[in-house]
Motif scaffolding. Structure first.
Motif, PDB file in Angstrom:
ATOM      1  N   ALA A  69      81.661  22.904  68.662  1.00  0.00           N
ATOM      2  CA  ALA A  69      83.031  23.126  68.716  1.00  0.00           C
ATOM      3  C   ALA A  69      83.618  21.653  68.684  1.00  0.00           C
ATOM      4  CB  ALA A  69      83.430  23.447  70.191  1.00  0.00           C
ATOM      5  N   ALA A  70      82.947  20.652  69.045  1.00  0.00           N
ATOM      6  CA  ALA A  70      83.438  19.418  68.757  1.00  0.00           C
ATOM      7  C   ALA A  70      83.799  18.922  67.306  1.00  0.00           C
ATOM      8  CB  ALA A  70      82.705  18.328  69.520  1.00  0.00           C
ATOM      9  N   VAL A  71      82.586  19.217  66.512  1.00  0.00           N
ATOM     10  CA  VAL A  71      82.766  19.079  65.154  1.00  0.00           C
ATOM     11  C   VAL A  71      83.825  19.848  64.361  1.00  0.00           C
ATOM     12  CG1 VAL A  71      81.254  19.317  62.998  1.00  0.00           C
ATOM     13  CG2 VAL A  71      80.243  18.258  64.947  1.00  0.00           C
ATOM     14  N   ALA A  72      83.812  21.216  64.620  1.00  0.00           N
ATOM     15  CA  ALA A  72      84.871  21.749  64.303  1.00  0.00           C
ATOM     16  C   ALA A  72      86.455  21.606  64.483  1.00  0.00           C
ATOM     17  CB  ALA A  72      84.660  23.492  64.886  1.00  0.00           C
ATOM     18  N   THR A  73      86.610  21.029  65.675  1.00  0.00           N
ATOM     19  CA  THR A  73      87.855  20.598  65.959  1.00  0.00           C
ATOM     20  C   THR A  73      88.146  18.949  65.661  1.00  0.00           C
ATOM     21  OG1 THR A  73      87.324  20.038  68.167  1.00  0.00           O
ATOM     22  CG2 THR A  73      87.975  22.269  67.715  1.00  0.00           C
ATOM     23  N   GLY A  74      87.090  18.164  65.082  1.00  0.00           N
ATOM     24  CA  GLY A  74      87.227  16.976  64.769  1.00  0.00           C
ATOM     25  C   GLY A  74      87.388  16.027  66.362  1.00  0.00           C
ATOM     26  N   ALA A  75      86.861  16.601  67.397  1.00  0.00           N
ATOM     27  CA  ALA A  75      86.712  15.815  68.595  1.00  0.00           C
ATOM     28  C   ALA A  75      85.926  14.328  68.189  1.00  0.00           C
ATOM     29  CB  ALA A  75      86.523  16.375  69.607  1.00  0.00           C
TER      30      ALA A  75
END
Length: 455
Positions: A69-75
């Protein structure tokens, strides 16, 4: 400063982090389980992404899904809050490997201080007082019996890799030791995957005193004073306050100095808490453990110190120096926090999930804060911790804080589920609590028996 952070948590702490990030101009990503689709933190965040089904093991403890989720949202960073993965060094290490900043200490420091035996050894090196106890992990009842005879009863059995009150037993004599050891070992293995025990002499009666520390990446370490967390049930905190009425200026200076020394010794970065047991009779204090995360009770420290701990966490992780120096912090007044849970105190504190049909949160007046993720119409799921709110008050002195808390709890109204609000109201009105005359045994041995007699 980061552009975007992901919050790997739920409930009031997720809401708290979202608000702090927004005030810093940082976008947030909420993660949620299928049971939390309608949760407040999902609505407040800039983005939200589902990470799995209701069970925590498949969602809030699912490292792969959270990192995806972090990678997908660019966090660029992940704030773990408290509980769940907040003290999981494997997760912190995976974040490091993926070039995602973990908003907390390094995995190596977490390993060092998360294991009670390693932490104890480091505290001895740092010159911080520790209680007499086992030198290493204890795996068998025969070992436990031998060590207990050497250090003397009563003793405490503690899970070496534990926390949150799990895998802990008080043992008064050799007859109690074997069944207690077996029960604590089984509980620890189920909760942490590690049944190893640690044994220490029990300091009794005692105060549970903890010191909030902050450390940055530039070698600066400070404390934000102490909290008294002695009002506990089954090793779970119920009410916290700052400062402690059991400590005078000289002892406070000693305990806070020891906490800073402990954190600096291990090169601690971010927010953490050094916990001590205080023997009021002798005035001696002993290191108990370090919590390598933000604490549930951090708001009482924010009130008395004027420092926003969650904002400091984010700034530190982004590489900034601490925003305050030790000599700039002025402690003012007295703060108290009551944890509000969806539970029935009259029925052995059984959880009370369900739909909130009506809600009125106390508000108005100086020095009152309610941290919560509740709203009217929200359904409290049965899968997670029962805490639904924290009421925090600040007064010029302890009496004013107690009266303000009483007023706030009397206004607090939750319909549709059972809560411990009335329990907390009676607790803060108890003569011993009003006088500040209590220790870690008070709630279980004195207050609860009388409270349950009423019905």
């Amino acid at each position: 400063m980061f552009n975007k952070i992901l919050i790997a948590n739920r409930g009031e702490i997720a809401v708290r982090i979202i608000r702090a990030a927004r005030e810093l101009g940082v976008e947030t990503v909420a993660v949620y389980s299928e049971a939390d689709r309608d949760a407040l933190h999902v609505a407040l965040a800039d983005e939200a992404i589902c990470i799995g089904p209701a069970r925590a093991a498949s969602s809030y403890l699912n490292m792969n899904n959270i990192l995806s989720a972090a990678v997908a949202t660019g966090a660029q960073a992940i704030h773990p809050g408290f509980g769940f993965l907040s003290e999981n060094s494997k997760f912190a290490r995976l974040c490091e490997e993926m070039n995602i900043k973990f908003i907390g200490p390094s995995a190596s420091v977490m390993d060092m201080m998360g294991d009670k035996i390693n932490a104890r050894a480091e505290m001895i090196k740092a010159g911080v007082p520790v209680t007499p106890g086992s030198k290493g992990e204890v795996h068998t009842t025969d070992e436990a019996v031998k060590i207990a005879e050497e250090i003397g009863y009563p003793i405490m059995l503690k899970a070496s890799a534990g926390g949150g009150g799990k895998g802990i037993r008080k043992v008064n004599n050799v007859e109690e030791l074997v069944p207690a050891f077996e029960a604590a070992t089984a509980e620890a293995k189920a909760a942490f995957g590690n049944g190893a025990m640690f044994i220490e002499r029990m300091i009794f009666p005692a105060r549970h005193i903890e010191v909030q520390i902050l450390g940055d990446q530039h070698g600066h370490t400070i404390h934000l004073g102490e909290r008294d967390c002695s009002l506990q049930r089954n090793n779970q905190k119920v009410l916290e306050e700052s400062p402690s009425v059991a400590i005078g200026h000289t002892l406070r200076e000693k305990i806070c100095t020891a906490a800073v020394k402990a954190a600096a010794h291990v090169g601690y970065e971010n927010a953490g808490t050094i916990e001590f047991l205080l023997d009021e009779a002798s005035g001696n204090f002993y290191f108990m453990e370090m919590n390598t995360r933000v604490q549930v009770e951090h708001p009482v420290t924010e009130f008395v110190s004027g420092v926003d701990i969650v904002k400091e966490q984010i700034r530190i992780a982004a590489g900034s120096e601490l925003s305050v120096k030790q000599e700039e912090i002025v402690f003012k007044g007295h703060a108290i926090e009551c944890r509000i849970n969806a539970e029935n105190p009259k029925f052995n504190f059984a959880p009370s999930p369900g739909k909130i049909t009506n809600l009125f949160l106390p508000s108005g007046g100086v020095g009152l804060r309610v941290d919560s993720a509740m709203y009217a119409g929200y359904t409290i799921p049965p899968y997670y911790d029962s805490m639904i709110a924290k009421v925090i008050v600040h007064g010029e002195n302890r009496f004013e804080a107690l009266m303000k808390m009483q007023r706030a709890l009397m206004e607090f109204d939750v319909e549709g589920v059972t809560t411990n609000i009335d329990f907390q109201l009676e607790l803060i009105a108890d003569p011993y609590v009003v006088a500040g005359d209590y220790d870690t045994s008070f709630l279980g041995n004195v207050f609860l028996p009388e409270y349950l007699k009423e019905d």
